[in-house]
Scaffold this motif. Structure first.
Motif, PDB file in Angstrom:
ATOM      1  N   SER A   1       0.832  -0.590  -5.468  1.00 25.35           N
ATOM      2  CA  SER A   1       0.001  -0.801  -6.657  1.00 25.35           C
ATOM      3  C   SER A   1       0.233   0.257  -7.735  1.00 25.35           C
ATOM      4  N   GLY A   2       0.905   1.347  -7.385  1.00 26.52           N
ATOM      5  CA  GLY A   2       1.219   2.364  -8.376  1.00 26.52           C
ATOM      6  C   GLY A   2       2.433   2.018  -9.219  1.00 26.52           C
ATOM      7  N   TYR A   3       3.051   0.883  -8.948  1.00 23.16           N
ATOM      8  CA  TYR A   3       4.224   0.462  -9.706  1.00 23.16           C
ATOM      9  C   TYR A   3       3.879  -0.745 -10.572  1.00 23.16           C
ATOM     10  N   ASN A   4       4.630  -0.925 -11.655  1.00 21.51           N
ATOM     11  CA  ASN A   4       4.486  -2.097 -12.522  1.00 21.51           C
ATOM     12  C   ASN A   4       5.829  -2.801 -12.654  1.00 21.51           C
ATOM     13  N   GLY A   5       5.763  -4.065 -13.054  1.00 23.32           N
ATOM     14  CA  GLY A   5       6.983  -4.812 -13.269  1.00 23.32           C
ATOM     15  C   GLY A   5       7.670  -5.176 -11.967  1.00 23.32           C
ATOM     16  N   VAL A   6       9.007  -5.201 -12.009  1.00 21.99           N
ATOM     17  CA  VAL A   6       9.814  -5.612 -10.868  1.00 21.99           C
ATOM     18  C   VAL A   6      10.419  -4.372 -10.209  1.00 21.99           C
ATOM     19  N   VAL A   7      10.302  -4.299  -8.892  1.00 20.67           N
ATOM     20  CA  VAL A   7      10.893  -3.195  -8.143  1.00 20.67           C
ATOM     21  C   VAL A   7      11.835  -3.762  -7.081  1.00 20.67           C
TER      22      VAL A   7
ATOM     23  N   SER B   1       6.242 -12.942  -3.777  1.00 19.91           N
ATOM     24  CA  SER B   1       5.933 -12.730  -2.354  1.00 19.91           C
ATOM     25  C   SER B   1       7.220 -12.829  -1.548  1.00 19.91           C
ATOM     26  N   LEU B   2       7.197 -12.216  -0.368  1.00 20.15           N
ATOM     27  CA  LEU B   2       8.374 -12.190   0.489  1.00 20.15           C
ATOM     28  C   LEU B   2       7.918 -12.193   1.945  1.00 20.15           C
ATOM     29  N   ASN B   3       8.549 -13.031   2.743  1.00 14.90           N
ATOM     30  CA  ASN B   3       8.255 -13.058   4.178  1.00 14.90           C
ATOM     31  C   ASN B   3       9.566 -13.376   4.907  1.00 14.90           C
ATOM     32  N   GLU B   4      10.376 -12.357   5.115  1.00 22.60           N
ATOM     33  CA  GLU B   4      11.724 -12.547   5.643  1.00 22.60           C
ATOM     34  C   GLU B   4      11.784 -12.162   7.114  1.00 22.60           C
TER      35      GLU B   4
ATOM     36  N   LEU C   1      10.874  -7.515  -6.499  1.00 29.16           N
ATOM     37  CA  LEU C   1       9.485  -7.792  -6.142  1.00 29.16           C
ATOM     38  C   LEU C   1       8.623  -7.625  -7.391  1.00 29.16           C
ATOM     39  N   ASP C   2       8.001  -8.695  -7.838  1.00 30.69           N
ATOM     40  CA  ASP C   2       7.185  -8.691  -9.052  1.00 30.69           C
ATOM     41  C   ASP C   2       5.802  -8.151  -8.710  1.00 30.69           C
ATOM     42  N   VAL C   3       5.663  -6.837  -8.815  1.00 26.66           N
ATOM     43  CA  VAL C   3       4.409  -6.188  -8.433  1.00 26.66           C
ATOM     44  C   VAL C   3       3.283  -6.600  -9.369  1.00 26.66           C
ATOM     45  N   THR C   4       3.581  -6.717 -10.652  1.00 26.49           N
ATOM     46  CA  THR C   4       2.537  -7.016 -11.641  1.00 26.49           C
ATOM     47  C   THR C   4       1.819  -8.321 -11.307  1.00 26.49           C
TER      48      THR C   4
END
Length: 817
Positions: free
Chosen positions: A428-434, A298-301, A360-363
């Motif tokens: 949600s169309g991505y996996n892993g880390v982006v 998660s990120l809240n910058e 960002l760890d989408v998974t």
């Protein structure tokens, strides 16, 4: 002059340090004796304690027998110091220092660097120069200003004593990164330090230490992008020497000017920069190299940890450039912090700057939504793209990037946009880390502009407002954040048309909330703010009240509703209109004061109710409504009566239509036939509201920037002052004409850095400089004895500038009180 209830007496013996040296000594003659000065007393006060007795902007005569001791660290031999010595409390590891003003040149011939001195301060005076504490011999008047005077040469022997011969000094070694700590920095002001790793940012093989006869700032930059100003005199012996292009160390005396952190060197021997230049950043190299850290779920910058004007260097983030040398910097305005990329004043042909999120760890993220906010201004072709990569490793150039679809702010060539929400971007169309990159691109001089980003979020679902019921309410909005959506416990904000909400505002210490369609692209705007639940059954006094103010009114509306069934769904509640008193609309400016609604009797209702304020407007019907002091079952006196755009003075009014620069057409329509100079434009960097007047350029002659005329119905009865605000810098000052039936009175600002009241002068003068240290500063013209012109269409007020010096100065909110 304020007096300290203590006495400090000081005396200096101007000892002759006669020393002779010969190549050969004839044994028939005695060698000359070296005269060593000796002070027989002791000190009884630390330098830091003496400085603590001073209040900025005041003058304190020392009335106690206070004695400080220390070592001279300045040297005026090369001309970079003038009529001053800097004394720190120890040879090494200094914990305090002070500047001592003396009306004498060539002080290093008497007090060389390393000379121990005892200073008896009784009868001397403490003052400051824009925050830099100084010790002097008294005060003197320079026009309307009181300044600290130096110690008279004839009194040096009564106040400063030498002890022993000069010794070698050991400057404290610090990094530019360490000097970001304001407490540490302030403790080292007026002491000798050695910066351990630095280079001159703009050293290009031609730039010199200073311009002839003009003090100049040269920026140091460290390996992690931290900066410090080196202040050099245009009268120094080395002013025309070329800045070194390498990196290394630099020794000098730390100083300050307002919020600016500065250093002054004594000679070129203080500069040792022969090493290779470094990148001057953190989190990435000069050619797009990145260093990847741990990924996050998660990120809240909100960029609350930025340092104003310094390159962003956050853990996990990468901040790099692939063309030019510009990176994303931290910026702060009106309490809001954010990241900014701009080519303004860049020396590069092109700037391509990347700010890249942590992985960002989408998974493993529950909510795979990414969003942010942007703002854009003065755009003549610069672009911002939001890109995503799944294979970023060591270099942005070798990664595969895909552009994401997002709402990006779009400003104009002469002003800023509002903050624009990106909308929710589904990952949600991505996996892993982006990795998500904000890529700024501009060509200097042709395709420029500034982009700002804030509130970068991933996997942070919005928290619904708490369901709170109160029996008493007294909301003065003291806890709102200026320019941000209202976020107060129990209050609900939302929109049923458009994406604008009620926001917090602050002016002259008063906070309130505001809704406006100004500078939006919305065809329809419906913004709601709803009180917490009001428990009528438990309330002894069932009266409800509030205050409003309106400005630049068109066909927008403010309505007040009540509902007994509101449950966080604006469209589902059964809203009933309340009959209330609202502020009168004003098409050419703001109301002069907030208007009280009167007591609204809610006794016909029972249980829990909510009160809603609904603003309806658009880009065409874009007037402003402000709200303050919302009360329920609250009977105690006091309370904030508001302040809004006229600073809370109910006698204040716009001097002429458009004098707050919110509506540019209204402002230019109030001017005489000569109009406005082309270097005067509208800016969104405003004191209050959304816009201000920006003077940016170098006039070729003493110009009338504008002359405003007397409006219809103008009444100056009982008015004693004209007030306005300025922010920025200028190489010459401002002069104002205030017109009467038989001519005009002249008001000259002179050197201006802090709020002051200006009296009439016999002639226009542009002598002096302006530097407000990035803050809005109040200017007051005393018109008590000026019989203002009241004939409509005649000249009323003129703003003038001096020739052949640069102005980068904002002017806002010109009122008469």
């Amino acid at each position: 002059m304020k007096s300290i209830k203590k006495f400090f007496y000081a005396a200096l013996i101007t000892a002759g340090l006669a020393t002779s040296f010969v190549a050969c000594v004839d044994n028939d003659f005695d060698q000359p004796e070296i005269m060593v000065p000796e002070y027989e007393g002791t000190s009884n006060t630390a330098i830091a304690d003496l400085k603590a007795k001073h209040t900025n902007g005041e003058f304190e005569t020392i009335e106690e027998d206070l004695v400080i001791e220390g070592y001279v660290v300045s040297d005026d031999t090369e001309g970079n110091f003038y009529k001053q010595i800097i004394v720190q409390d120890s040879r090494e590891g200094a914990t305090g220092g002070i500047e001592v003003k003396i009306n004498e040149k060539g002080l290093s011939s008497m007090m060389k660097p390393g000379q121990q001195v005892f200073i008896k301060a009784k009868g001397l005076v403490l003052g400051d120069y824009n925050g830099l504490v100084q010790l002097g011999g008294g005060t003197f008047q320079n026009g309307k200003y009181t300044n600290l005077a130096g110690i008279d040469p004839g009194l040096i022997k009564d106040h400063i004593f030498l002890n022993g011969l000069p010794v070698e000094l050991q400057p404290k070694e610090v990094s530019l990164e360490e000097l970001k700590d304001n407490d540490l920095y302030n403790s080292l002001v007026s002491t000798l330090v050695k910066i351990t790793a630095a280079q001159f940012e703009d050293a290009d093989g031609t730039l010199t230490y200073a311009e002839k006869d003009k003090s100049s700032n040269r920026d140091l930059v460290g390996p992690k992008g931290n900066k410090l100003i080196v202040r050099n005199s245009g009268y120094s012996n080395f002013y025309d020497e070329i800045l070194p292009q390498g990196s290394g160390t630099i020794v000098g005396v730390l100083s300050k000017f307002g919020n600016d952190k500065q250093m002054m060197i004594r000679s070129l021997e203080d500069v040792d920069m022969t090493g290779d230049r470094f990148d001057g950043s953190t989190g990435g190299g000069s050619a797009g190299e990145v260093t990847l850290g741990n990924s996050v779920t998660s990120l809240n910058e909100a960029f609350d940890a930025i340092v104003n004007y310094e390159d962003i260097a956050f853990e996990g983030w990468n901040n790099v450039y692939t063309e030019g040398t510009r990176k994303w910097q931290g910026k702060e305005y009106n309490g809001t912090k954010y990241a900014q990329a701009s080519e303004y004043n860049s020396k590069d042909a092109k700037n391509v700057s990347w700010l890249i999120t942590p992985g960002l760890d989408v998974t493993n993220a529950e909510n795979k939504i990414f969003n942010f906010e942007t703002k854009n201004g003065y755009n003549t072709g610069a672009t911002l793209k939001v890109l995503i990569s799944t294979d970023l490793a060591t270099d942005v150039n070798s990664a595969t990037w895909t552009e994401l679809s997002a709402n990006i702010a779009s400003g104009t060539a002469d002003k800023y946009s509002d903050w624009v929400k990106s909308g929710d971007i589904d990952l949600s169309g991505y996996n892993g880390v982006v990795y998500i990159a904000f890529k700024y691109e501009a060509e200097v001089g042709t395709k420029g502009g500034t982009f700002q980003i804030d509130n970068v979020k991933f996997n942070t679902a919005a928290t619904p407002p708490a369901d709170i019921t109160v029996t008493e309410l007294n909301e003065a909005f003291d806890n709102v954040t200026a320019e941000s959506d209202v976020a107060l416990e129990g209050w609900f904000v939302g929109a049923t048309a458009g994406d604008r909400n009620w926001i917090g505002k602050e002016y002259s210490g008063n906070k309130y909330i505001q809704a406006s369609g100004y500078n939006s692209e919305l065809d329809a705007m419906e913004a709601w703010v709803v009180t917490p639940g009001l428990d009528l059954d438990a309330a002894a006094n069932k009266n409800f009240s509030f205050e409003t103010k309106a400005g630049y009114s068109k066909e927008e509306t403010l309505e007040v509703f009540i509902a007994t069934d509101f449950d966080k769904d604006l469209t589902a509640a059964n809203w009933q209109p309340l009959t209330v008193t609202l502020a009168p609309k004003n098409a050419t400016g703001y109301s002069s004061e907030f208007t009280n609604s009167g007591d609204i009797d809610l006794s016909s209702y029972s249980g829990t109710v909510h009160i809603a304020f609904k603003y309806t407007g658009s880009k065409d019907n874009s007037g402003t409504w402000q709200l303050d002091n919302v009360k329920f079952n609250y009977t105690e006196g006091g309370g904030d009566t508001g302040g809004g755009d006229n600073g809370g003075d109910t006698n204040a009014a716009s001097l002429f239509p458009g004098s707050d620069f919110e509506n540019w057409d209204t402002f230019t329509g109030a001017l005489n036939s000569y109009g406005l100079k082309d270097y005067a434009t509208q800016s969104t960097d405003a004191h209050n509201g959304s816009n201000a007047l920006l003077l940016k350029g170098t006039p070729t002659k003493n110009d009338y920037v504008f002359t405003a005329t007397v409006p219809e119905g103008f009444d100056a009865t009982g008015k004693t002052k004209i007030v306005f605000y300025i922010k920025g810098t200028s190489g010459k000052s401002l002069s104002l004409n205030v017109y009467k039936a038989d001519g005009y009175d002249k008001f000259n600002l002179g050197d201006y850095s802090a709020a002051a009241t200006i009296e009439p002068s016999s002639s226009n003068s542009y002598t002096g400089t302006i530097d407000t240290s990035g803050e809005w500063v109040k200017v007051t013209l005393n018109i008590t004895d000026v019989a203002l012109q009241t004939t409509a269409g005649e000249s009323l007020f003129a703003l003038k500038v001096g020739k052949e010096q640069a102005y980068d100065l904002l002017v806002d909110d010109i009122t008469i009180e």
